[in-house]
Design a protein around this motif. Structure first.
Motif, PDB file in Angstrom:
ATOM      1  N   ALA A 174      -4.024   8.712   0.772  1.00  0.00           N
ATOM      2  CA  ALA A 174      -2.672   9.261   0.921  1.00  0.00           C
ATOM      3  C   ALA A 174      -2.705  10.763   0.652  1.00  0.00           C
ATOM      4  CB  ALA A 174      -1.728   8.563  -0.049  1.00  0.00           C
ATOM      5  N   LEU A 175      -1.516  11.381   0.674  1.00  0.00           N
ATOM      6  CA  LEU A 175      -1.411  12.848   0.552  1.00  0.00           C
ATOM      7  C   LEU A 175      -0.625  13.248  -0.696  1.00  0.00           C
ATOM      8  CD1 LEU A 175      -0.595  13.485   4.279  1.00  0.00           C
ATOM      9  CD2 LEU A 175      -2.430  14.653   3.065  1.00  0.00           C
ATOM     10  N   PRO A 176      -0.887  14.456  -1.227  1.00  0.00           N
ATOM     11  CA  PRO A 176      -0.122  14.939  -2.387  1.00  0.00           C
ATOM     12  C   PRO A 176       1.254  15.470  -1.965  1.00  0.00           C
ATOM     13  CG  PRO A 176      -1.827  16.512  -1.800  1.00  0.00           C
ATOM     14  CD  PRO A 176      -1.983  15.363  -0.860  1.00  0.00           C
ATOM     15  N   ILE A 177       2.154  14.543  -1.641  1.00  0.00           N
ATOM     16  CA  ILE A 177       3.499  14.885  -1.149  1.00  0.00           C
ATOM     17  C   ILE A 177       4.498  14.013  -1.903  1.00  0.00           C
ATOM     18  CG2 ILE A 177       5.047  14.670   0.869  1.00  0.00           C
ATOM     19  CD1 ILE A 177       2.634  15.293   2.643  1.00  0.00           C
ATOM     20  N   LEU A 178       5.645  14.571  -2.267  1.00  0.00           N
ATOM     21  CA  LEU A 178       6.710  13.800  -2.912  1.00  0.00           C
ATOM     22  C   LEU A 178       7.546  13.139  -1.812  1.00  0.00           C
ATOM     23  CD1 LEU A 178       8.148  13.148  -5.638  1.00  0.00           C
ATOM     24  CD2 LEU A 178       9.606  15.124  -5.173  1.00  0.00           C
ATOM     25  N   LEU A 190       0.844  -1.208   0.000  1.00  0.00           N
ATOM     26  CA  LEU A 190       0.000   0.000   0.000  1.00  0.00           C
ATOM     27  C   LEU A 190       0.875   1.252   0.000  1.00  0.00           C
ATOM     28  CD1 LEU A 190      -2.773  -0.950   2.616  1.00  0.00           C
ATOM     29  CD2 LEU A 190      -2.896  -1.121   0.128  1.00  0.00           C
ATOM     30  N   HIS A 191       1.981   1.172   0.735  1.00  0.00           N
ATOM     31  CA  HIS A 191       2.862   2.343   0.828  1.00  0.00           C
ATOM     32  C   HIS A 191       3.469   2.695  -0.533  1.00  0.00           C
ATOM     33  CE1 HIS A 191       5.015   5.302   3.240  1.00  0.00           C
ATOM     34  NE2 HIS A 191       5.971   5.152   2.345  1.00  0.00           N
ATOM     35  N   GLN A 192       3.788   1.656  -1.299  1.00  0.00           N
ATOM     36  CA  GLN A 192       4.385   1.877  -2.624  1.00  0.00           C
ATOM     37  C   GLN A 192       3.389   2.432  -3.625  1.00  0.00           C
ATOM     38  OE1 GLN A 192       6.216  -2.074  -3.196  1.00  0.00           O
ATOM     39  NE2 GLN A 192       8.043  -0.946  -3.849  1.00  0.00           N
ATOM     40  N   HIS A 193       2.107   2.195  -3.366  1.00  0.00           N
ATOM     41  CA  HIS A 193       1.064   2.596  -4.325  1.00  0.00           C
ATOM     42  C   HIS A 193       0.021   3.503  -3.666  1.00  0.00           C
ATOM     43  CE1 HIS A 193       2.736  -1.307  -5.749  1.00  0.00           C
ATOM     44  NE2 HIS A 193       2.783  -0.645  -6.877  1.00  0.00           N
ATOM     45  N   PRO A 194       0.449   4.661  -3.197  1.00  0.00           N
ATOM     46  CA  PRO A 194      -0.501   5.552  -2.517  1.00  0.00           C
ATOM     47  C   PRO A 194      -1.513   6.139  -3.502  1.00  0.00           C
ATOM     48  CG  PRO A 194       1.593   6.666  -2.857  1.00  0.00           C
ATOM     49  CD  PRO A 194       1.787   5.262  -3.324  1.00  0.00           C
ATOM     50  N   GLU A 195      -2.727   6.354  -3.009  1.00  0.00           N
ATOM     51  CA  GLU A 195      -3.774   6.969  -3.847  1.00  0.00           C
ATOM     52  C   GLU A 195      -4.416   8.117  -3.078  1.00  0.00           C
ATOM     53  OE1 GLU A 195      -5.506   3.419  -6.550  1.00  0.00           O
ATOM     54  OE2 GLU A 195      -5.719   3.111  -4.403  1.00  0.00           O
ATOM     55  N   LEU A 196      -4.655   9.218  -3.776  1.00  0.00           N
ATOM     56  CA  LEU A 196      -5.195  10.416  -3.137  1.00  0.00           C
ATOM     57  C   LEU A 196      -6.681  10.228  -2.816  1.00  0.00           C
ATOM     58  CD1 LEU A 196      -3.440  13.178  -5.286  1.00  0.00           C
ATOM     59  CD2 LEU A 196      -2.648  12.091  -3.175  1.00  0.00           C
ATOM     60  N   SER A 197      -7.196  11.145  -2.018  1.00  0.00           N
ATOM     61  CA  SER A 197      -8.576  11.083  -1.545  1.00  0.00           C
ATOM     62  C   SER A 197      -9.571  10.927  -2.698  1.00  0.00           C
ATOM     63  CB  SER A 197      -8.894  12.356  -0.757  1.00  0.00           C
ATOM     64  OG  SER A 197      -7.945  12.534   0.273  1.00  0.00           O
ATOM     65  N   TRP A 198     -10.511  10.038  -2.527  1.00  0.00           N
ATOM     66  CA  TRP A 198     -11.570   9.684  -3.490  1.00  0.00           C
ATOM     67  C   TRP A 198     -11.030   8.913  -4.712  1.00  0.00           C
ATOM     68  CZ3 TRP A 198     -15.695   9.458  -1.006  1.00  0.00           C
ATOM     69  CH2 TRP A 198     -16.178  10.488  -0.195  1.00  0.00           C
ATOM     70  N   PHE A 256       9.770  12.072  12.168  1.00  0.00           N
ATOM     71  CA  PHE A 256       9.273  13.239  11.436  1.00  0.00           C
ATOM     72  C   PHE A 256       7.755  13.289  11.591  1.00  0.00           C
ATOM     73  CE2 PHE A 256      13.301  12.135   9.560  1.00  0.00           C
ATOM     74  CZ  PHE A 256      13.917  13.365   9.456  1.00  0.00           C
ATOM     75  N   PRO A 257       7.198  14.500  11.608  1.00  0.00           N
ATOM     76  CA  PRO A 257       5.751  14.599  11.833  1.00  0.00           C
ATOM     77  C   PRO A 257       4.934  14.049  10.658  1.00  0.00           C
ATOM     78  CG  PRO A 257       6.690  16.772  11.406  1.00  0.00           C
ATOM     79  CD  PRO A 257       7.844  15.819  11.475  1.00  0.00           C
ATOM     80  N   ALA A 258       3.685  13.704  10.957  1.00  0.00           N
ATOM     81  CA  ALA A 258       2.752  13.322   9.899  1.00  0.00           C
ATOM     82  C   ALA A 258       2.653  14.478   8.907  1.00  0.00           C
ATOM     83  CB  ALA A 258       1.384  13.019  10.499  1.00  0.00           C
ATOM     84  N   GLY A 263       4.627  12.430  -6.377  1.00  0.00           N
ATOM     85  CA  GLY A 263       3.672  13.413  -5.851  1.00  0.00           C
ATOM     86  C   GLY A 263       2.563  12.827  -5.005  1.00  0.00           C
ATOM     87  N   ALA A 264       2.657  11.548  -4.657  1.00  0.00           N
ATOM     88  CA  ALA A 264       1.687  10.979  -3.717  1.00  0.00           C
ATOM     89  C   ALA A 264       2.446  10.141  -2.696  1.00  0.00           C
ATOM     90  CB  ALA A 264       0.652  10.118  -4.435  1.00  0.00           C
ATOM     91  N   MET A 265       2.003  10.225  -1.449  1.00  0.00           N
ATOM     92  CA  MET A 265       2.713   9.534  -0.371  1.00  0.00           C
ATOM     93  C   MET A 265       1.777   9.222   0.790  1.00  0.00           C
ATOM     94  SD  MET A 265       5.791  11.014   2.024  1.00  0.00           S
ATOM     95  CE  MET A 265       6.351  10.052   3.442  1.00  0.00           C
ATOM     96  N   HIS A 266       1.944   8.044   1.368  1.00  0.00           N
ATOM     97  CA  HIS A 266       1.264   7.744   2.629  1.00  0.00           C
ATOM     98  C   HIS A 266       2.063   8.406   3.743  1.00  0.00           C
ATOM     99  CE1 HIS A 266      -2.291   5.363   2.050  1.00  0.00           C
ATOM    100  NE2 HIS A 266      -1.693   4.641   1.126  1.00  0.00           N
ATOM    101  N   ALA A 267       1.859   9.704   3.922  1.00  0.00           N
ATOM    102  CA  ALA A 267       2.627  10.479   4.900  1.00  0.00           C
ATOM    103  C   ALA A 267       1.822  10.706   6.173  1.00  0.00           C
ATOM    104  CB  ALA A 267       3.031  11.815   4.294  1.00  0.00           C
ATOM    105  N   CYS A 268       0.670  10.006   6.294  1.00  0.00           N
ATOM    106  CA  CYS A 268      -0.115  10.147   7.521  1.00  0.00           C
ATOM    107  C   CYS A 268      -0.395   8.780   8.126  1.00  0.00           C
ATOM    108  CB  CYS A 268      -1.410  10.906   7.244  1.00  0.00           C
ATOM    109  SG  CYS A 268      -2.150  11.640   8.714  1.00  0.00           S
ATOM    110  N   GLY A 269       0.190   7.720   7.522  1.00  0.00           N
ATOM    111  CA  GLY A 269       0.068   6.384   8.113  1.00  0.00           C
ATOM    112  C   GLY A 269      -1.246   5.682   7.831  1.00  0.00           C
ATOM    113  N   HIS A 270      -2.038   6.168   6.856  1.00  0.00           N
ATOM    114  CA  HIS A 270      -3.311   5.499   6.584  1.00  0.00           C
ATOM    115  C   HIS A 270      -3.069   4.112   5.974  1.00  0.00           C
ATOM    116  CE1 HIS A 270      -5.589   9.645   6.531  1.00  0.00           C
ATOM    117  NE2 HIS A 270      -4.780   9.506   7.549  1.00  0.00           N
ATOM    118  N   ASP A 271      -1.892   3.900   5.343  1.00  0.00           N
ATOM    119  CA  ASP A 271      -1.506   2.547   4.899  1.00  0.00           C
ATOM    120  C   ASP A 271      -1.435   1.605   6.098  1.00  0.00           C
ATOM    121  OD1 ASP A 271       0.651   4.083   5.821  1.00  0.00           O
ATOM    122  OD2 ASP A 271       2.118   3.123   4.507  1.00  0.00           O
TER     123      ASP A 271
END
Ligand code: NI
Length: 405
Positions: free
Chosen positions: A91-95, A33-41, A368-370, A108-116
């Motif tokens: 996931a979030l729009p983060i590199l 899941l971490h390797q394949h993050p998807e943005l909201s909706w 590092f912070p979420a 440009g997409a990353m599980h940077a909040c741990g939802h994975d």
């Protein structure tokens, strides 16, 4: 055996999972899941993975709930009200800049909040629930899209996921607590998150002839400064709140007085009464300053997530379950609520429950912070989350039978 941060002399469910094949399957799932993050909706592949895992367990589910959401159910008790457990998928729009071998493959997409991790924990719980023949109450798993937009939870509620639910539980990874611990807190744990827009219309003109104009930059600046007095002078200092002007746009040239200005900002509060008072104060001050200077005002509030406040009965059940998952010595509490928002609060507006924190910090590993491009978690938290969700389904199921005749 893998080393673990779990302390204490009892053999807890999280420790048992760490030593079982389930743990390696959870690590593999989380990394995928971490390797394949998807943005909201847009969580279609993530939803595919969740469904495939549930298929393998032979668990029945509904997909396509509020878009990419999934709801799985486990029978139990006399089929009475459900215990609901919730995870978020997006996931979030983060590199990503973690340098992990399983870093995001989507630029440009990353599980940077741990939802994975949250999704994986709930799948771990599904695996344990599928083997459990003695559930005191039926259990409903909610895999929710679009938490980062604050839109997924209300959409899932609209789709009926809280029908016949007695209690609901969820959790978030948290770098402020060591891996192996769970923080369970009564009362406020997250703030409301609303936005406001102030459009000022004055009268533009020549920079050298201010007397012919109503300067929207001056009016906007006075509003920005006056808004600072709301939190400092109007709100009880023991009730945390924030008013931030994050965007101020006005003017076109150095020798032109601006006729219009746009201000946008963010409003945070931990109590609904403070939240509403902030809304009223911002509008009152903006109106008064515009009137004072002969400018027109257009004002609007963008309603976001409500404050997240754990009711005592939900926290009590969660604390018992956390102790079963990691041992009483590893159950912590938050000293201060986060001023960040979390859309789990919408569920708690309808049914009681609790939102907990799963520790992910380990000594010697920089945290590092979420929402940071370098956000990482300690994966042993996956075992903790799976153990907690399984335990809380059982403890909560027993508790509703104690209350109901
Ligand atoms: Ni999050």
């Amino acid at each position: 055996m893998k080393t673990t941060a779990l302390r204490g002399d009892m053999f807890h469910e999280a420790t048992r999972i760490l030593e079982s094949p389930l743990y390696s399957s959870l690590v593999a799932m989380r990394r995928d899941l971490h390797q394949h993050p998807e943005l909201s909706w847009q969580e279609t592949r993530t939803a595919e993975k969740v469904c495939a895992y549930l298929d393998e367990l032979g668990v029945s589910y509904r997909r396509g709930v509020a878009g990419t959401g999934i709801v799985a159910e486990f029978p139990g008790g006399n089929g009475g009200p459900f215990i609901a457990l919730r995870a978020d998928l997006d996931a979030l729009p983060i590199l990503e800049e973690t340098g992990l071998p399983f870093a995001s493959q989507v630029p440009g997409a990353m599980h940077a909040c741990g939802h994975d991790a949250h999704t994986t924990m709930l799948l771990g719980a599904a695996s344990l629930l599928a083997q459990d023949r003695e559930l005191p109450a039926p259990v409903r798993l909610i895999f929710q899209p679009a938490e980062e937009f604050g839109e997924g939870a209300p959409a899932m509620i609209e789709a009926g996921v809280l029908d016949n639910v007695a209690l609901i539980f969820g959790g978030h990874v948290d770098r402020h607590f060591p891996v192996g611990s769970i923080a369970v807190t009564d009362g406020p744990v997250n703030a409301s998150s609303d936005s406001f827009t102030i459009r000022i219309t004055g009268r533009g003109g020549h920079a050298a002839r201010p007397h012919e104009t109503v300067d929207a930059v001056i009016v906007g600046s006075l509003i920005v400064m006056a808004l600072q007095t709301i939190v400092s002078r109007e709100v009880n200092p023991s009730h945390p709140s924030v008013v931030t002007v994050g965007h101020f746009d006005a003017g076109t040239a150095a020798n032109v007085i601006a006729g219009q200005a746009l201000l946008e900002g963010s409003i945070r509060a931990q109590e609904n009464s403070v939240r509403l008072a902030l809304h009223r104060s911002i509008e009152r001050i903006a109106k008064a300053i515009c009137q004072m200077h002969g400018a027109d005002l257009e004002f609007s509030i963008g309603q976001g997530t409500p404050p997240l406040c754990n009711p005592p009965e939900g926290a009590r059940v969660a604390r018992l379950a956390a102790a079963a998952a990691v041992g009483e010595g590893n159950v912590a509490r938050m000293d201060m609520a986060s001023m960040g928002g979390e859309d789990f609060s919408y569920y708690l507006e309808h049914v009681p429950g609790c939102y907990v924190r799963f520790g992910t910090a380990r000594d010697g590993v920089e945290q590092f912070p979420a929402h940071s491009s370098r956000f990482v978690i300690d994966e042993e938290a996956l075992a903790v989350g799976a153990a907690f969700f399984h335990a809380v389904a059982k403890v909560a199921g027993q508790s509703i039978h104690q209350v109901a005749p």
